[in-house]
Design an enzyme around this catalytic site. Structure first.
Site, PDB file in Angstrom:
ATOM      1  CE  LYS A 129      -4.390   1.201   0.157  1.00  0.00           C
ATOM      2  NZ  LYS A 129      -5.614   0.531  -0.345  1.00  0.00           N
ATOM      3  CG  ASP A 169      -7.216   3.702  -0.867  1.00  0.00           C
ATOM      4  OD1 ASP A 169      -7.734   2.592  -0.750  1.00  0.00           O
ATOM      5  OD2 ASP A 169      -7.261   4.547   0.057  1.00  0.00           O
TER       6      ASP A 169
HETATM    7  P1  NDP Z   1     -12.662   8.108  -3.067  1.00  0.00           P
HETATM    8  O1  NDP Z   1     -11.576   9.081  -2.866  1.00  0.00           O
HETATM    9  O2  NDP Z   1     -13.178   7.856  -4.432  1.00  0.00           O
HETATM   10  O3  NDP Z   1     -13.909   8.462  -2.134  1.00  0.00           O
HETATM   11  C1  NDP Z   1     -13.777   8.561  -0.758  1.00  0.00           C
HETATM   12  C2  NDP Z   1     -15.103   9.024  -0.186  1.00  0.00           C
HETATM   13  O4  NDP Z   1     -15.029   8.980   1.246  1.00  0.00           O
HETATM   14  C3  NDP Z   1     -15.425  10.461  -0.546  1.00  0.00           C
HETATM   15  O5  NDP Z   1     -16.814  10.622  -0.579  1.00  0.00           O
HETATM   16  C4  NDP Z   1     -14.791  11.226   0.624  1.00  0.00           C
HETATM   17  O6  NDP Z   1     -15.339  12.512   0.829  1.00  0.00           O
HETATM   18  C5  NDP Z   1     -15.120  10.314   1.771  1.00  0.00           C
HETATM   19  N1  NDP Z   1     -14.103  10.473   2.830  1.00  0.00           N
HETATM   20  C6  NDP Z   1     -12.759  10.365   2.699  1.00  0.00           C
HETATM   21  N2  NDP Z   1     -12.144  10.597   3.867  1.00  0.00           N
HETATM   22  C7  NDP Z   1     -13.128  10.866   4.748  1.00  0.00           C
HETATM   23  C8  NDP Z   1     -13.136  11.183   6.122  1.00  0.00           C
HETATM   24  N3  NDP Z   1     -12.006  11.286   6.822  1.00  0.00           N
HETATM   25  N4  NDP Z   1     -14.345  11.386   6.710  1.00  0.00           N
HETATM   26  C9  NDP Z   1     -15.501  11.272   5.994  1.00  0.00           C
HETATM   27  N5  NDP Z   1     -15.543  10.969   4.689  1.00  0.00           N
HETATM   28  C10 NDP Z   1     -14.382  10.781   4.083  1.00  0.00           C
HETATM   29  O7  NDP Z   1     -12.121   6.735  -2.412  1.00  0.00           O
HETATM   30  P2  NDP Z   1     -12.629   5.268  -2.658  1.00  0.00           P
HETATM   31  O8  NDP Z   1     -14.098   5.230  -2.866  1.00  0.00           O
HETATM   32  O9  NDP Z   1     -11.741   4.632  -3.644  1.00  0.00           O
HETATM   33  O10 NDP Z   1     -12.277   4.605  -1.250  1.00  0.00           O
HETATM   34  C11 NDP Z   1     -13.196   4.577  -0.149  1.00  0.00           C
HETATM   35  C12 NDP Z   1     -12.782   3.502   0.832  1.00  0.00           C
HETATM   36  O11 NDP Z   1     -12.788   2.222   0.171  1.00  0.00           O
HETATM   37  C13 NDP Z   1     -11.375   3.649   1.431  1.00  0.00           C
HETATM   38  O12 NDP Z   1     -11.389   3.130   2.734  1.00  0.00           O
HETATM   39  C14 NDP Z   1     -10.544   2.743   0.549  1.00  0.00           C
HETATM   40  O13 NDP Z   1      -9.374   2.304   1.202  1.00  0.00           O
HETATM   41  C15 NDP Z   1     -11.515   1.600   0.322  1.00  0.00           C
HETATM   42  N6  NDP Z   1     -11.254   0.766  -0.841  1.00  0.00           N
HETATM   43  C16 NDP Z   1     -11.196   1.293  -2.097  1.00  0.00           C
HETATM   44  C17 NDP Z   1     -10.981   0.469  -3.186  1.00  0.00           C
HETATM   45  C18 NDP Z   1     -11.038   0.967  -4.582  1.00  0.00           C
HETATM   46  O14 NDP Z   1     -10.988   0.124  -5.509  1.00  0.00           O
HETATM   47  N7  NDP Z   1     -11.153   2.252  -4.831  1.00  0.00           N
HETATM   48  C19 NDP Z   1     -10.717  -0.975  -3.005  1.00  0.00           C
HETATM   49  C20 NDP Z   1     -10.892  -1.429  -1.648  1.00  0.00           C
HETATM   50  C21 NDP Z   1     -11.094  -0.576  -0.632  1.00  0.00           C
HETATM   51  P3  NDP Z   1     -14.516  13.809   0.291  1.00  0.00           P
HETATM   52  O15 NDP Z   1     -14.644  13.776  -1.189  1.00  0.00           O
HETATM   53  O16 NDP Z   1     -15.212  14.944   0.934  1.00  0.00           O
HETATM   54  O17 NDP Z   1     -13.106  13.641   0.770  1.00  0.00           O
END
Ligand code: NDP
Length: 448
Positions: A129, A169
């Protein structure tokens, strides 16, 4: 739940001492070691041959400076990280996170989780990671490009298609992968599958964008059907509105559920008529706006600042898809009181340990991230295969692979839990099933 085995208990204490001030890493290790007590008691060689001690220590932790210049000519210096945690069953594989909260402890927790998740997919990928404390919010495309190029100018020394294959991510989507891949190709003068989540014109896989969210729903569907339940007619709450949340929302709706809430780090929207997903996609994927803008065109919907309140919306299924530790004990109690019957983790470690305990104790079906969100990395591995073959599958073919991977993964986690006397506990099942393949490979290698 606590760690029952004495040796593992001592190992946990050493992990805390050797990695001070990294609570997320401790949390991730503690959860896995708690599940593994019966496994090491059945097979003490995992302890005597040093496998357990090696497992909690990254093979390599890379940390570097990332200088870049903004549009006004001001120089900024961020920190870049890549943990190459475990390569026992394949090249390191895991995403890059760009978010101001990133530091070594976050990267290590994510890298540690990734070892077991990747193993669970049944595909030959090790755990890694990376990321940076860079905040992409409010930055122009030019600034994002400069940052990504600087980040890759250092990272390229350590990665390669047979060594380490990063992906996206939080904060790293298609745009960032494009800039990172372009810089890697330029520096190395080679076109290889060194990153996944690439655009379709330059080696990406169809269905990779959808894979984590779709996979989450496929896994949840298996879990629900085993319990005589389903998505059909259920009310669903999803936190986040990023890649995982958007495609979880799409698939849940295709399965006949009504998704009524989504969020971002500013707050959440509640639309009792069901979320208008094309609008969310337009706001988040195209215009890069805040979720609060949703109510500008949908006055019947409500916007609430702050994230935690989203779990007070009554629902039968909750899918936390934003970030770690976003669903705590209070939220779990509220979900239980409101009749929620399933929680499936789309984000990594979104539920606090006491929330997980409460949900399981109340008989809520619980799908842990390691298993439930593995569809993204599984499809990344399929992208690697397609890059190696220089041949591409259709969307339907990739989606079919994804479906069968998620259903095998559910069976394996469920069977492993039953085999070790913890039937129905998918947290333990996923940890055990993910661990065994990695640990047996490490045993086979001897002390390395
Ligand atoms: P994105 O950046 O596309 O989206 C993240 C979302 O979560 C946004 O809506 C963001 O809001 C919100 N967010 C981020 N940080 C915070 C916080 N501290 N408090 C509240 N909301 C928050 O990321 P992903 O959708 O790719 O990832 C989301 C989760 O899924 C993570 O935990 C990631 O590790 C996990 N994941 C992702 C994978 C992937 O293929 N993308 C695979 C497996 C796991 P804002 O825009 O306001 O920051």
């Amino acid at each position: 739940m606590s760690i029952q085995n004495e040796y593992l208990n001592g190992l946990m204490e050493r992990v805390v001492q050797r990695n001070p001030a990294e609570p997320e890493f401790h949390q991730a290790v503690r959860e896995v070691l708690t599940s593994l007590s019966p496994v090491v008691e059945a097979q003490p060689a995992y302890i005597t041959e040093g496998v357990m001690d090696c497992l909690v220590e990254p093979e390599r932790m890379i940390k570097f400076r990332v200088p870049w210049e903004d549009e006004q000519g001001k120089v900024h210096v961020n920190r870049g990280f890549r943990v190459q945690f475990n390569s026992a069953i394949g090249p390191y594989k895991g995403g890059l996170r760009f978010h101001p909260s990133v530091y070594e402890g976050i990267i290590k927790f994510l890298g540690f989780e990734q070892i077991f998740k990747n193993s669970l997919t049944g595909l030959p990928i090790g755990g890694g990671k990376g990321g940076s404390d860079f905040d992409p919010k409010g930055r122009s495309d030019l600034e994002i490009m400069r940052f990504c190029q600087s980040f890759m100018t250092e990272l390229f020394k350590y990665i390669g298609p047979d060594t380490d294959v990063p992906a996206g991510d939080i904060g790293v989507g298609g745009r960032e992968i494009g800039y990172l891949f372009g810089q890697y190709k330029r520096l190395r003068n080679e076109f290889t599958g060194v990153l996944t989540g690439k655009g379709l014109t330059y080696g990406g896989s169809l269905a990779r964008t959808e894979a984590t969210g779709y996979g989450l729903c496929y896994f949840t569907d298996n879990m629900l059907r085993d319990a005589g339940k389903g998505f059909e007619g259920a009310t669903v709450v999803i936190s986040g509105s990023g890649n995982v949340a958007i495609y979880a929302c799409e698939k849940a709706a295709q399965f006949g559920a009504k998704v009524v809430a989504m969020s971002d780090s500013g707050g959440y929207i509640y639309d009792k008529n069901g979320i208008d997903l094309p609008l969310v996609k337009q706001l988040k994927e195209v215009e890069r706006k805040r979720i609060s803008s949703y109510v500008d065109t949908h006055p019947q919907a409500e916007y609430h600042p702050g994230c935690a309140g989203i779990w007070s919306i009554p629902c039968q299924i909750a899918l936390p898809c934003a970030t770690q530790n976003e669903l705590n004990l209070d939220a779990a109690k509220t979900l239980i009181a409101n009749g929620c019957f399933a929680v499936a983790e789309g984000a990594n470690m979104p539920c606090t340990p006491d929330a997980v305990d409460a949900l399981q104790a109340a008989g809520v079906l619980f799908a842990p991230a390691k298993a439930a969100n593995a569809g993204g990395v599984a499809t990344s591995a399929l992208e690697m295969s397609q890059n190696s073959m220089r041949f591409y599958w259709s969307f339907e073919e990739v989606d079919e692979h994804l479906k069968s991977i998620m259903s095998d993964l559910y069976r394996n986690a469920s069977n492993a839990a039953a085999q070790y006397g913890m039937a129905g506990d998918l947290v333990a099942g996923a940890n055990i099933a993910g661990f065994l393949k990695v640990a047996d490979s490490m045993l086979a290698y001897g002390v390395v």
